[in-house]
Enzyme design. Sequence first.
Site, PDB file in Angstrom:
ATOM      1  N   LYS A   1     -26.904  37.800  23.421  1.00 50.61           N
ATOM      2  CA  LYS A   1     -26.248  36.906  24.377  1.00 50.61           C
ATOM      3  C   LYS A   1     -26.671  37.249  25.804  1.00 50.61           C
ATOM      4  O   LYS A   1     -26.808  38.418  26.158  1.00 50.61           O
ATOM      5  CB  LYS A   1     -24.733  37.019  24.211  1.00 50.61           C
ATOM      6  CG  LYS A   1     -23.921  36.027  25.054  1.00 50.61           C
ATOM      7  CD  LYS A   1     -22.437  36.204  24.782  1.00 50.61           C
ATOM      8  CE  LYS A   1     -21.578  35.284  25.642  1.00 50.61           C
ATOM      9  NZ  LYS A   1     -20.133  35.489  25.389  1.00 50.61           N
TER      10      LYS A   1
ATOM     11  N   SER B   1     -17.738  31.558  24.492  1.00 47.40           N
ATOM     12  CA  SER B   1     -18.900  31.498  25.359  1.00 47.40           C
ATOM     13  C   SER B   1     -20.193  31.973  24.709  1.00 47.40           C
ATOM     14  O   SER B   1     -21.272  31.838  25.284  1.00 47.40           O
ATOM     15  CB  SER B   1     -18.643  32.319  26.624  1.00 47.40           C
ATOM     16  OG  SER B   1     -18.405  33.682  26.288  1.00 47.40           O
TER      17      SER B   1
ATOM     18  N   SER C   1     -14.558  34.197  22.208  1.00 48.47           N
ATOM     19  CA  SER C   1     -15.920  33.742  22.477  1.00 48.47           C
ATOM     20  C   SER C   1     -16.950  34.062  21.410  1.00 48.47           C
ATOM     21  O   SER C   1     -18.051  33.530  21.449  1.00 48.47           O
ATOM     22  CB  SER C   1     -16.403  34.302  23.820  1.00 48.47           C
ATOM     23  OG  SER C   1     -15.724  33.684  24.881  1.00 48.47           O
TER      24      SER C   1
END
Length: 452
Positions: free
Chosen positions: A88, A163, A187
């Site tokens: 990420k 996210s 997330s």
Amino acid sequence: MSLAQPVHVGPFHGQSVVALAEALRAGTLTSVRMTQTALDSIERLNPILNAFVHVDAAVSLAQAHKADELLAQGIDLGPLHGIPVAIKDNIDTFDHITTYGSAHFAGFRPSRDALCVQRLREAGAVVLGKTLTHEFAYGPTGDRSLQGAARNPWDARCITGGSSAGSAAAVASGMVPLALGTDTGGSIRIPAALCGAVGFKPSFASVPLQGVFPLSASLDHVGPIANHVEDARLLFEVLAGRACRQSTSDRPLRVGWITTGSFGPVDPALDRQVKEAARRLFGESLQPTAELELLAADMKEALLALQRAEAYDVHAERMQQAPHLFDPEVRERLELSAEVRGWQYLRAQAKQAALKASMARLFEHYDFLVSPSVPITATPVDARQVRVTDQDIDVRAAVLSYTSAWNLTGLPAISLPAGLVNGMPVGLQVIGAAGEDDRLLQLIAQRSQSPR
């Protein structure tokens, strides 16, 4: 709990890391071949899904060559040796641009890896590239970033959730077999549920956050997104720097189904689908529990105060010096965050401690709690209202409603694929007691079917 195939599918969809590792050691597969296959799938699918925001083929292939050379020399660094893993974009990598999803850091290259990435490299994994994050990880939809919106592999018109948007899309589509995400209010689990992957949020502080851009220091977690629970366990062991302990107990399992509506409205078809998946997993051990209804409002209030105050602390200077560089929606959230008073923050800290104690008492009566991971299926990109039962509610509030409590209380929680509703994936969330990560992963891995 297997799923049908997404519309946009790559070569690692449904693949077991355990099986890939066996093929690697048998000599029927190489890390270079795996990595090149992943790179080819990114070239084909990423223009549609926008899961990856930075990939350097030469860097990744050099790591894969090294992994193959080490195996040829008889040096085996463990189960993830030679396996491509996506990272990420709010997690530092020295050899890949890391923007945190924001124009504030366009083109930024960290000087060193985050500790969790360092551990991945030491385990022989191939860092394949960086995946899209909602700007500064401050959003659960995955459609507000310097690089645009990530797209759901089941329907590219829809959100992935966030996210950890790109990581979930990359794994669920089959571009890569494993990815790293972060989770502050859901997330990891939200996009895993909406895209049809396994997403695990470990207990608070069980994986180091050094080199991970902070959103909210008392709520942030790092964890895996995978095709199978066993793969998530292997990645968690590397991230945590230890092997999972084997758990044995002859006591009958006690599993509490969190009463529908405890944290907000749930789509009825989704509720039925997830409850049936829970029954298949736990059988007669599953019993309804209404205790969470009494805690839900306090949990939401405390989490909002903590997250807002801590997020603004991270971004105060940027908000003063260059607010125009934020996405407007993220900037609006930070403007609201600035309004939290000191006494509200202190009260939220006290309430957080009290709620952790309440959950410890509740887990004296249950081994696990279960619920839908997300109460709706993926909505269209940019949509901000959704109708659930007879209510129009905010999409962001809906997707966070059943996940954020476990960030506040720091409990381990995993989202498992639980089938489809109207052609889109839904997730079953299983929550364990504080520090019971190993038992949670072991039991779910044993009861889940992970084809080899």
